[in-house]
Design a protein around this motif. Structure first.
Motif, PDB file in Angstrom:
ATOM      1  N   ALA A  15       0.829  -1.202   0.000  1.00 51.97           N
ATOM      2  CA  ALA A  15       0.000   0.000   0.000  1.00 51.97           C
ATOM      3  C   ALA A  15       0.867   1.256   0.000  1.00 51.97           C
ATOM      4  CB  ALA A  15      -0.927   0.000   1.215  1.00 51.97           C
ATOM      5  N   LEU A  16       1.925   1.249   0.779  1.00 53.99           N
ATOM      6  CA  LEU A  16       2.842   2.390   0.806  1.00 53.99           C
ATOM      7  C   LEU A  16       3.507   2.593  -0.544  1.00 53.99           C
ATOM      8  CD1 LEU A  16       4.157   4.597   2.512  1.00 53.99           C
ATOM      9  CD2 LEU A  16       5.926   2.947   3.116  1.00 53.99           C
ATOM     10  N   ALA A  17       3.904   1.507  -1.193  1.00 58.61           N
ATOM     11  CA  ALA A  17       4.502   1.605  -2.525  1.00 58.61           C
ATOM     12  C   ALA A  17       3.490   2.125  -3.534  1.00 58.61           C
ATOM     13  CB  ALA A  17       5.035   0.240  -2.956  1.00 58.61           C
ATOM     14  N   ALA A  18       2.238   1.694  -3.437  1.00 60.98           N
ATOM     15  CA  ALA A  18       1.197   2.165  -4.349  1.00 60.98           C
ATOM     16  C   ALA A  18       0.936   3.653  -4.159  1.00 60.98           C
ATOM     17  CB  ALA A  18      -0.080   1.368  -4.135  1.00 60.98           C
ATOM     18  N   VAL A  19       0.916   4.107  -2.924  1.00 57.43           N
ATOM     19  CA  VAL A  19       0.707   5.534  -2.648  1.00 57.43           C
ATOM     20  C   VAL A  19       1.881   6.348  -3.173  1.00 57.43           C
ATOM     21  CG1 VAL A  19       0.563   7.236  -0.785  1.00 57.43           C
ATOM     22  CG2 VAL A  19      -0.839   5.177  -0.707  1.00 57.43           C
ATOM     23  N   ALA A  20       3.085   5.869  -2.989  1.00 59.74           N
ATOM     24  CA  ALA A  20       4.267   6.583  -3.486  1.00 59.74           C
ATOM     25  C   ALA A  20       4.254   6.652  -5.012  1.00 59.74           C
ATOM     26  CB  ALA A  20       5.540   5.907  -2.999  1.00 59.74           C
ATOM     27  N   LEU A  21       3.888   5.565  -5.671  1.00 58.94           N
ATOM     28  CA  LEU A  21       3.809   5.554  -7.127  1.00 58.94           C
ATOM     29  C   LEU A  21       2.711   6.498  -7.616  1.00 58.94           C
ATOM     30  CD1 LEU A  21       4.807   4.345  -9.784  1.00 58.94           C
ATOM     31  CD2 LEU A  21       3.114   2.540  -9.481  1.00 58.94           C
ATOM     32  N   ALA A  22       1.567   6.493  -6.959  1.00 54.03           N
ATOM     33  CA  ALA A  22       0.474   7.389  -7.344  1.00 54.03           C
ATOM     34  C   ALA A  22       0.878   8.848  -7.151  1.00 54.03           C
ATOM     35  CB  ALA A  22      -0.772   7.067  -6.523  1.00 54.03           C
ATOM     36  N   ALA A  23       1.591   9.148  -6.087  1.00 57.60           N
ATOM     37  CA  ALA A  23       2.046  10.519  -5.858  1.00 57.60           C
ATOM     38  C   ALA A  23       3.037  10.954  -6.932  1.00 57.60           C
ATOM     39  CB  ALA A  23       2.677  10.635  -4.473  1.00 57.60           C
ATOM     40  N   ALA A  24       3.963  10.071  -7.283  1.00 56.93           N
ATOM     41  CA  ALA A  24       4.939  10.407  -8.328  1.00 56.93           C
ATOM     42  C   ALA A  24       4.252  10.624  -9.668  1.00 56.93           C
ATOM     43  CB  ALA A  24       5.991   9.304  -8.439  1.00 56.93           C
ATOM     44  N   MET A  25       3.281   9.778  -9.999  1.00 59.29           N
ATOM     45  CA  MET A  25       2.562   9.939 -11.266  1.00 59.29           C
ATOM     46  C   MET A  25       1.694  11.193 -11.243  1.00 59.29           C
ATOM     47  SD  MET A  25       1.718   6.083 -12.432  1.00 59.29           S
ATOM     48  CE  MET A  25       1.403   6.611 -14.102  1.00 59.29           C
ATOM     49  N   GLY A  26       1.129  11.518 -10.102  1.00 63.49           N
ATOM     50  CA  GLY A  26       0.350  12.750  -9.977  1.00 63.49           C
ATOM     51  C   GLY A  26       1.208  13.979 -10.182  1.00 63.49           C
ATOM     52  N   LEU A  27       2.406  13.967  -9.628  1.00 68.53           N
ATOM     53  CA  LEU A  27       3.322  15.095  -9.822  1.00 68.53           C
ATOM     54  C   LEU A  27       3.768  15.200 -11.273  1.00 68.53           C
ATOM     55  CD1 LEU A  27       5.501  14.855  -6.603  1.00 68.53           C
ATOM     56  CD2 LEU A  27       3.842  16.630  -7.185  1.00 68.53           C
TER      57      LEU A  27
END
Length: 52
Positions: A15-27
Motif C-alpha cells: 500500500a505504501l509503494a502504491a501511494v508513493a507511485l500514485a504521488a509520483a505519477m500525480g506530480l
C-alpha cells in the motif's frame, strides 16, 4: 524469534509503494499540465512534434 512478522507488514508495504507511485505519477501529470506548451514547442523546434 527468527522469522517473526506481523500478517499486515506485506500489505502495508504494498500500500505504501502504491501511494508513493500514485504521488509520483500525480506530480508528473501536474508537471505536464503546467509545462505542456513549452514541451510541445520544444518538440516542434526539434522536429519531433509530428507524432502529436
Amino acid at each position: 524469534m527468527s522469522g517473526f512478522s506481523h500478517p499486515f507488514v506485506r500489505p502495508a508495504a504494498l500500500a505504501l509503494a502504491a501511494v508513493a507511485l500514485a504521488a509520483a505519477m500525480g506530480l508528473a501529470f501536474a508537471g505536464w499540465l503546467e509545462h505542456a506548451p513549452a514541451i510541445f514547442m520544444a518538440l516542434v523546434e526539434s522536429g519531433l512534434a509530428w507524432c502529436f
